[in-house]
Design an enzyme around this catalytic site. Structure first.
Site, PDB file in Angstrom:
ATOM      1  N   HIS A  54       0.960  -1.109   0.242  1.00 31.29           N
ATOM      2  CA  HIS A  54      -0.291   0.049  -0.020  1.00 31.29           C
ATOM      3  C   HIS A  54       0.971   1.236  -0.064  1.00 31.29           C
ATOM      4  CE1 HIS A  54      -3.675   2.024   1.853  1.00 31.29           C
ATOM      5  NE2 HIS A  54      -3.388   2.782   0.840  1.00 31.29           N
ATOM      6  N   HIS A 230      -9.510   0.434  -1.038  1.00 37.22           N
ATOM      7  CA  HIS A 230      -9.764   1.303  -0.012  1.00 37.22           C
ATOM      8  C   HIS A 230     -11.165   1.169   0.833  1.00 37.22           C
ATOM      9  CE1 HIS A 230      -5.498   3.132  -1.425  1.00 37.22           C
ATOM     10  NE2 HIS A 230      -5.717   3.980   0.096  1.00 37.22           N
ATOM     11  N   GLU A 233     -11.344   3.379   5.721  1.00 40.94           N
ATOM     12  CA  GLU A 233     -10.384   4.437   6.114  1.00 40.94           C
ATOM     13  C   GLU A 233     -11.340   5.191   7.352  1.00 40.94           C
ATOM     14  OE1 GLU A 233      -8.352   6.627   3.674  1.00 40.94           O
ATOM     15  OE2 GLU A 233      -6.786   7.196   4.482  1.00 40.94           O
ATOM     16  N   ASP A 311       2.055   3.653   2.589  1.00 40.34           N
ATOM     17  CA  ASP A 311       0.505   4.840   2.530  1.00 40.34           C
ATOM     18  C   ASP A 311       1.181   5.811   1.380  1.00 40.34           C
ATOM     19  OD1 ASP A 311      -1.942   5.185   1.685  1.00 40.34           O
ATOM     20  OD2 ASP A 311      -2.486   5.975   3.645  1.00 40.34           O
TER      21      ASP A 311
HETATM   22  N1  HPA Z   1      -6.462   6.781   0.897  1.00 38.37           N
HETATM   23  C1  HPA Z   1      -7.834   7.906   0.142  1.00 38.37           C
HETATM   24  N2  HPA Z   1      -7.220   8.022  -0.952  1.00 38.37           N
HETATM   25  C2  HPA Z   1      -5.713   7.850  -0.966  1.00 38.37           C
HETATM   26  C3  HPA Z   1      -4.480   7.935   0.218  1.00 38.37           C
HETATM   27  C4  HPA Z   1      -5.011   7.052   1.097  1.00 38.37           C
HETATM   28  O1  HPA Z   1      -4.499   7.093   1.876  1.00 38.37           O
HETATM   29  N3  HPA Z   1      -3.780   8.290  -0.654  1.00 38.37           N
HETATM   30  C5  HPA Z   1      -3.684   8.969  -1.567  1.00 38.37           C
HETATM   31  N4  HPA Z   1      -4.855   8.379  -1.911  1.00 38.37           N
HETATM   32 ZN    ZN Z   2      -3.618   5.079   0.536  1.00 36.96          ZN
END
Ligand code: HPA
Ligand code: ZN
Length: 372
Positions: A54, A230, A233, A311
């Site tokens: 990731h 994703h 989060e 990330d």
């Molecule tokens: N989340 C969603 N989109 C993203 C992220 C993330 O952590 N990093 C780069 N684009």
């Molecule tokens: Zn991400």
């Protein structure tokens, strides 16, 4: 978070020297089964073989390279120095980060720019003993500015072909844009299909549930692309469920909010769906207030296939090993967790079974060879 722990200069560079550390040299209590002095666990986390699953390549663009590329390409920046740009990296949530992340990416215009950015990341990842990386990129961020998709993919791919570590590409759709835009991007990418291993879904999560992208993910599945998204989060556990049921993804990026739904946790454990967790990102974007409040240990204790990742390392304060060190510093994690995380990173990777077995054997040999 103790800065001392993150300071890599406190760690002996040479493993044999590290193994001579004695507990009298340890300045803090150790955790769980881990009776080792803390510096030894640091050294193990740094040196163990691992994969990164990731990493947004545009999030590896360091301020220095942003300025270099801005100058090379004649792009005006809203900041007058590397320092003022870095000072702007104070985020409240995902959106406040994304606004500055997209601004940073505006300096990328030519194939060589994408190559330089990717080569810098791969060199840095190798220093952290990352052996294999699965790299996200955001084509729409660039094509919307008139950059040809081929320049994006060819630049990133060329750097990956040159090493020093193995790497493959995952093309992410921006979820704040329409599904039709994602479908058009996929069509555009068809001539480059062989350079891409899979697709993902990123950008602003809340209000953009996975189901918005069901058709484009189905088309990608038919093309034999590997699927990730994703979810969970900032978004609710229901987004994790719909990513699994409606997009058929094989891994969940982040996914930390799954713990709010015990039945979902049971399912993730039963189906061994990997979560690509990003500890420093979660703190910087205020998913958790402090690292001590991160739920990594609960996720592991629930039997989930957790992995640790960076990330957007240029924005969140650290690459792979800084993430491992920060989370082990704040939580009662020990040697067995380190081995599990290293194994999970390869188990969850999109590698062929034989290559995967080879990496897992490397991890096990590394841990078996430790003179504890
Ligand atoms: N989340 C969603 N989109 C993203 C992220 C993330 O952590 N990093 C780069 N684009
Ligand atoms: Zn991400």
């Amino acid at each position: 978070m103790s800065h001392k722990f993150l300071d890599e200069t406190t760690v002996p560079a040479n493993p044999a020297a590290a193994l001579r550390y004695t507990s009298s040299m340890s300045h803090r209590p150790t955790h769980l089964e881990n009776t080792m002095p803390h510096p030894q666990l640091q050294m193990i986390l740094q040196q163990m073989p691992k994969a990164e699953l990731h990493i947004h390549i545009e999030g590896s663009l360091e301020p220095e390279l942003i300025f270099e590329l801005a100058q090379r390409n004649g792009v005006a920046l809203a900041y007058d120095s590397v320092e003022t740009l870095r000072q702007a990296y104070a985020f409240d949530n995902l959106q406040s980060f994304l606004d500055i992340y997209y601004a940073g990416a505006s300096v990328l215009l030519h194939e060589q720019d994408f190559y330089d950015m990717t080569a810098a990341y791969l060199r840095r990842a190798a220093q952290d003993n990352v052996c294999h990386a699965e790299i996200f990129f955001d084509p729409q961020t660039h094509t919307a500015r008139g950059v040809p998709l081929r320049a994006v993919v060819d630049g990133i791919y060329r750097a990956c072909q040159e090493g020093p570590i193995s790497a493959s590409l995952i093309m992410c759709f921006l979820r704040h844009l329409s599904e039709d835009d994602a479908l058009a991007t996929l069509e555009d990418a068809l001539p480059l299909r062989d350079k891409i291993i899979g697709v993902g879904l990123d950008s602003s999560e809340l209000g953009h549930p996975p189901e918005k992208f069901a058709r484009v993910f189905e088309r990608c599945r038919q093309l034999g692309l590997r699927l990730v998204a994703h979810a969970g989060e900032e978004g609710p556990p229901a987004y994790i469920e719909s990513a699994l049921d409606l997009l058929n993804v094989e891994r969940i990026d982040h996914g930390v909010r799954c713990l709010e739904d015990p039945l979902l946790v049971q399912r993730l454990a039963r189906e061994q769906i990997a979560l690509t967790v990003c500890p420093l990102s979660n703190i910087k974007l205020r998913v958790f207030d402090t690292m001590a409040q991160h739920n990594m240990l609960e996720l592991l204790d629930a039997g989930l296939v957790v992995t640790v990742n960076s990330d957007d390392p240029a924005y969140f304060g650290g690459y792979m090993n800084a993430n491992l060190l920060a989370v082990f510093d704040a939580l009662p994690l020990g040697l067995s967790h380190a081995q599990r995380l290293a194994r999970n990173s390869f188990t969850a990777a999109f590698l062929d079974p034989e290559t995967k077995r080879g990496y897992l054997a490397q991890v096990d040999a590394y841990f078996a060879g430790l003179a504890l």
